[in-house]
Each structure stands twice: as C-alpha cells, then as structure tokens.
Motif scaffolding. Structure first.
Motif, PDB file in Angstrom:
ATOM      1  N   ARG A   3     -79.308 -44.391 -50.764  1.00 24.44           N
ATOM      2  CA  ARG A   3     -79.447 -44.942 -49.414  1.00 24.44           C
ATOM      3  C   ARG A   3     -79.720 -46.451 -49.474  1.00 24.44           C
ATOM      4  N   MET A   4     -80.545 -46.857 -50.443  1.00 25.99           N
ATOM      5  CA  MET A   4     -80.853 -48.279 -50.599  1.00 25.99           C
ATOM      6  C   MET A   4     -79.595 -49.053 -50.971  1.00 25.99           C
ATOM      7  N   LEU A   5     -78.802 -48.492 -51.873  1.00 28.63           N
ATOM      8  CA  LEU A   5     -77.562 -49.145 -52.290  1.00 28.63           C
ATOM      9  C   LEU A   5     -76.567 -49.209 -51.138  1.00 28.63           C
ATOM     10  N   ALA A   6     -76.473 -48.134 -50.363  1.00 30.86           N
ATOM     11  CA  ALA A   6     -75.563 -48.119 -49.216  1.00 30.86           C
ATOM     12  C   ALA A   6     -75.960 -49.181 -48.189  1.00 30.86           C
ATOM     13  N   ALA A   7     -77.259 -49.341 -47.989  1.00 32.77           N
ATOM     14  CA  ALA A   7     -77.725 -50.351 -47.039  1.00 32.77           C
ATOM     15  C   ALA A   7     -77.396 -51.759 -47.530  1.00 32.77           C
ATOM     16  N   GLN A   8     -77.549 -51.984 -48.842  1.00 32.46           N
ATOM     17  CA  GLN A   8     -77.237 -53.292 -49.399  1.00 32.46           C
ATOM     18  C   GLN A   8     -75.737 -53.596 -49.315  1.00 32.46           C
ATOM     19  N   LEU A   9     -74.918 -52.585 -49.554  1.00 36.47           N
ATOM     20  CA  LEU A   9     -73.470 -52.782 -49.453  1.00 36.47           C
ATOM     21  C   LEU A   9     -73.046 -53.055 -48.011  1.00 36.47           C
ATOM     22  N   TYR A  10     -73.716 -52.414 -47.070  1.00 42.23           N
ATOM     23  CA  TYR A  10     -73.427 -52.681 -45.657  1.00 42.23           C
ATOM     24  C   TYR A  10     -73.752 -54.141 -45.327  1.00 42.23           C
ATOM     25  N   ARG A  11     -74.913 -54.600 -45.805  1.00 46.73           N
ATOM     26  CA  ARG A  11     -75.286 -56.010 -45.607  1.00 46.73           C
ATOM     27  C   ARG A  11     -74.253 -56.935 -46.241  1.00 46.73           C
ATOM     28  N   ARG A  13     -71.045 -56.455 -46.830  1.00 42.82           N
ATOM     29  CA  ARG A  13     -69.775 -56.500 -46.092  1.00 42.82           C
ATOM     30  C   ARG A  13     -69.859 -57.396 -44.865  1.00 42.82           C
ATOM     31  N   HIS A  14     -71.061 -57.600 -44.323  1.00 44.82           N
ATOM     32  CA  HIS A  14     -71.216 -58.402 -43.116  1.00 44.82           C
ATOM     33  C   HIS A  14     -71.896 -59.747 -43.393  1.00 44.82           C
ATOM     34  N   ASP A  15     -72.009 -60.080 -44.668  1.00 37.52           N
ATOM     35  CA  ASP A  15     -72.704 -61.319 -45.036  1.00 37.52           C
ATOM     36  C   ASP A  15     -71.721 -62.481 -45.125  1.00 37.52           C
ATOM     37  N   VAL A  17     -72.198 -65.425 -46.460  1.00 33.47           N
ATOM     38  CA  VAL A  17     -72.236 -66.077 -47.769  1.00 33.47           C
ATOM     39  C   VAL A  17     -71.316 -65.368 -48.754  1.00 33.47           C
ATOM     40  N   PHE A  18     -71.313 -64.033 -48.708  1.00 35.25           N
ATOM     41  CA  PHE A  18     -70.423 -63.269 -49.584  1.00 35.25           C
ATOM     42  C   PHE A  18     -68.965 -63.625 -49.319  1.00 35.25           C
ATOM     43  N   TRP A  19     -68.582 -63.656 -48.054  1.00 37.38           N
ATOM     44  CA  TRP A  19     -67.189 -63.958 -47.718  1.00 37.38           C
ATOM     45  C   TRP A  19     -66.849 -65.414 -48.018  1.00 37.38           C
ATOM     46  N   SER A  20     -67.820 -66.299 -47.890  1.00 39.44           N
ATOM     47  CA  SER A  20     -67.581 -67.707 -48.242  1.00 39.44           C
ATOM     48  C   SER A  20     -67.303 -67.836 -49.734  1.00 39.44           C
ATOM     49  N   GLY A  21     -68.080 -67.100 -50.554  1.00 44.13           N
ATOM     50  CA  GLY A  21     -67.850 -67.120 -51.994  1.00 44.13           C
ATOM     51  C   GLY A  21     -66.489 -66.559 -52.355  1.00 44.13           C
ATOM     52  N   LEU A  22     -66.084 -65.488 -51.667  1.00 37.90           N
ATOM     53  CA  LEU A  22     -64.775 -64.893 -51.923  1.00 37.90           C
ATOM     54  C   LEU A  22     -63.662 -65.874 -51.559  1.00 37.90           C
ATOM     55  N   ILE A  23     -63.824 -66.570 -50.445  1.00 40.36           N
ATOM     56  CA  ILE A  23     -62.830 -67.578 -50.039  1.00 40.36           C
ATOM     57  C   ILE A  23     -62.749 -68.694 -51.073  1.00 40.36           C
ATOM     58  N   HIS A 104     -80.311 -54.139 -55.857  1.00 41.10           N
ATOM     59  CA  HIS A 104     -79.876 -55.539 -55.799  1.00 41.10           C
ATOM     60  C   HIS A 104     -79.060 -55.917 -57.029  1.00 41.10           C
ATOM     61  N   VAL A 105     -79.462 -55.408 -58.189  1.00 39.01           N
ATOM     62  CA  VAL A 105     -78.693 -55.674 -59.407  1.00 39.01           C
ATOM     63  C   VAL A 105     -77.273 -55.133 -59.278  1.00 39.01           C
ATOM     64  N   LEU A 106     -77.142 -53.921 -58.773  1.00 40.62           N
ATOM     65  CA  LEU A 106     -75.821 -53.303 -58.626  1.00 40.62           C
ATOM     66  C   LEU A 106     -74.971 -54.048 -57.600  1.00 40.62           C
ATOM     67  N   VAL A 107     -75.568 -54.442 -56.493  1.00 41.89           N
ATOM     68  CA  VAL A 107     -74.809 -55.170 -55.466  1.00 41.89           C
ATOM     69  C   VAL A 107     -74.368 -56.531 -55.999  1.00 41.89           C
ATOM     70  N   SER A 108     -75.223 -57.189 -56.754  1.00 40.55           N
ATOM     71  CA  SER A 108     -74.845 -58.476 -57.349  1.00 40.55           C
ATOM     72  C   SER A 108     -73.699 -58.292 -58.329  1.00 40.55           C
ATOM     73  N   LEU A 109     -73.748 -57.218 -59.112  1.00 41.61           N
ATOM     74  CA  LEU A 109     -72.671 -56.936 -60.061  1.00 41.61           C
ATOM     75  C   LEU A 109     -71.368 -56.635 -59.330  1.00 41.61           C
ATOM     76  N   ILE A 110     -71.449 -55.847 -58.262  1.00 40.76           N
ATOM     77  CA  ILE A 110     -70.252 -55.544 -57.465  1.00 40.76           C
ATOM     78  C   ILE A 110     -69.658 -56.824 -56.890  1.00 40.76           C
ATOM     79  N   THR A 111     -70.509 -57.723 -56.445  1.00 41.98           N
ATOM     80  CA  THR A 111     -70.032 -59.010 -55.922  1.00 41.98           C
ATOM     81  C   THR A 111     -69.280 -59.786 -56.985  1.00 41.98           C
TER      82      THR A 111
END
Length: 280
Positions: A3-11, A13-15, A17-23, A104-111
C-alpha cells in the motif's frame, strides 16, 4: 508495504518534478542524436549506435548526465515528504519506518530505470535507421546496460538516503547535486592521470639547435597509485557512468559486484539511521 509503494507510485505519476526530469532525458536523447547526425553529415565521422546508447549514463567520459538529473528529481520528490508532513502522517497511521524507507528506495529506482528506458528507446528507435545496428557483441552490450542500471541503482540509494535523513529539501538537493559534481570532477581528473604516458618528448635548445629528448613523464602514476585511482573510479557511480559513456570496457566485468555491494551497504546504513531519526 504494498500500500505504501502504491501510494508513492501514485504521487510519482502526478509529480511535476518527475515529468520534468523525464522531459530532460527526452530532450537529452534528441540532442545526442542531433549532434551525432550533424557530425556525421558535416564532418564525415561515423558514430556507432552503441556509443549513443551508453551516452545515457555519461556523456563521453565527462558528464554523468543521468546522475545529475536524478540528484535533482529524487531529492525534491522525497524532500516534499517532509515539507508536506507526509512522513509524520504515515507514522501516525501505523506505517513502519522500514516500509517508508524501502518504498522510497523502490520508487527512486523505478524513476531511474524509467528515465534510462525512455532514453534507450528514443535512441534506438530514431537512431537505428540512421546509424545502423550495434557494433558490440550481445554479451558486451548486455553487460554494459546491466552495469549502467546498477550504477543508477546506487545513485538512487544514495540520493534517497540523503533526502530521507536530511529534513530540508533544499539542503538535500544541494548535497546530492554537489556530490555528483565533485565525484565527476574527481573521476575525470583521475582518468586523465591514468591516461598519462610513461615517457614524454621534450624539446631542448642546445647551441642554437633544437633537440627532441625522450624522458620519463613526472605525471605518470606509479603502479600502486594507478591501482588506487582506478579503484576510486570503479567504486563511485559517477566513475562507472563515465566509463560506460567512454566505452572503456576493460573494467566493466568487475563493476556489477561493486554496485551490488554499495546498494546493500547504503540502503542498510540509511535504513538503520532512519530508524533513529526524529521526524517532526
């Protein structure tokens, strides 16, 4: 944990900064392709597709682009947890510190892997028809990409640890970015030292005549110094990224075990320290 990981992934997808880095990574891939095409057309030199793929980790042995982008994205994404009070609220509702840290470690790795995948896909899809196939063997290419992904995992672990242990988002961003820059300069300097030849030619003037004399290069490192310099480059993720970007494949086989060791050590030390941190 799920549940914690799912919440972080939801954040994520709507962040913004994440999309700016991808761009940034998309534009970087397009810029690399554009420069390569320009050089091939105007200057006539051939560019291998392999080289362009590995530029995703480090730009020609000088700039670890992926590390710079991730240092900003991860530090701001994780640092927002403090400023918004999300970490404290997660503890209040019963989430353990291990769940918080590892999610947070997993979400950072996914990023990191998402950015890397986006870069590779763009380079191969758009650059393949122009530059042809790969020159490296399948085994060498797979080893290089595996090494690069593990280097990104080390970056992710380091940036996550700094961001979760530093309550200030701005301070963590400065620390992460400064760390990448300093390690980049250090590895570039050490790499230049390793490339110094053992002998050098010196032009001397005698009685009005010039004479070329061969002498020992005082900047040439001793065997022990060379071993230590190469060890520093191999251990630091910036050094690994620069070796990949420069296609310096001689040391690639030894890099994955180093990265795996660092991932375990950094995450273990970070989690141990995070368990004792006072979160306000």
């Amino acid at each position: 944990m799920s549940r914690m990981l799912a919440a972080q992934l939801y954040r994520l997808r709507h962040d913004k900064v994440f999309w700016s880095g991808l761009i940034c990574m998309v534009f970087y891939a397009l810029a690399v392709l554009g420069i390569a095409v320009n050089g091939q057309i105007r200057q006539g030199y051939q560019v291998a597709l392999d080289q362009l793929v590995f530029y995703g980790y480090g730009l020609d042995s000088f700039i670890p682009v992926a590390g710079l982008v991730l240092s900003a994205v991860i530090s701001f994404f994780v640092g927002t947890e403090y400023s918004d009070g999300t970490l404290r609220n997660a503890l209040i509702v019963g989430r353990t510190r291990a769940e918080i840290y590892l999610s947070h470690v997993l979400v950072s790795l996914i990023t990191a892997l998402a950015y890397n995948l986006a870069y590779i896909v763009i380079v191969i899809v758009l650059g393949g028809p122009v530059f042809g196939g790969f020159h490296l063997s399948t085994a060498a290419l797979a080893l290089g990409i595996l090494t690069g992904m593990l280097a990104l995992a080390v970056y992710s672990a380091l940036f996550t640890a700094v961001s979760l242990l530093c309550s200030s988002r701005t301070a963590s961003a400065i620390l992460c970015l400064s760390g990448v820059m300093l390690s980049m300069f250090l590895c570039t300097y050490l790499n230049m030292q390793l490339q110094e030849p053992p002998m050098m030619e010196v032009l001397e003037m005698r009685d009005g005549d010039s004479e070329v004399k061969v002498m020992e290069n005082p900047r040439y490192l001793s065997p022990s110094q060379r071993k230590w310099a190469q060890a520093v480059i191999d251990v630091l993720p910036s050094g690994q990224s620069l070796q990949l970007g420069g296609l310096n494949g001689a040391h690639w086989p030894g890099l994955p075990p180093i990265s795996l060791t660092l991932i375990v050590l950094v995450n273990g030390a970070g989690l141990a320290r995070f368990r004792r941190k006072d979160i306000k």
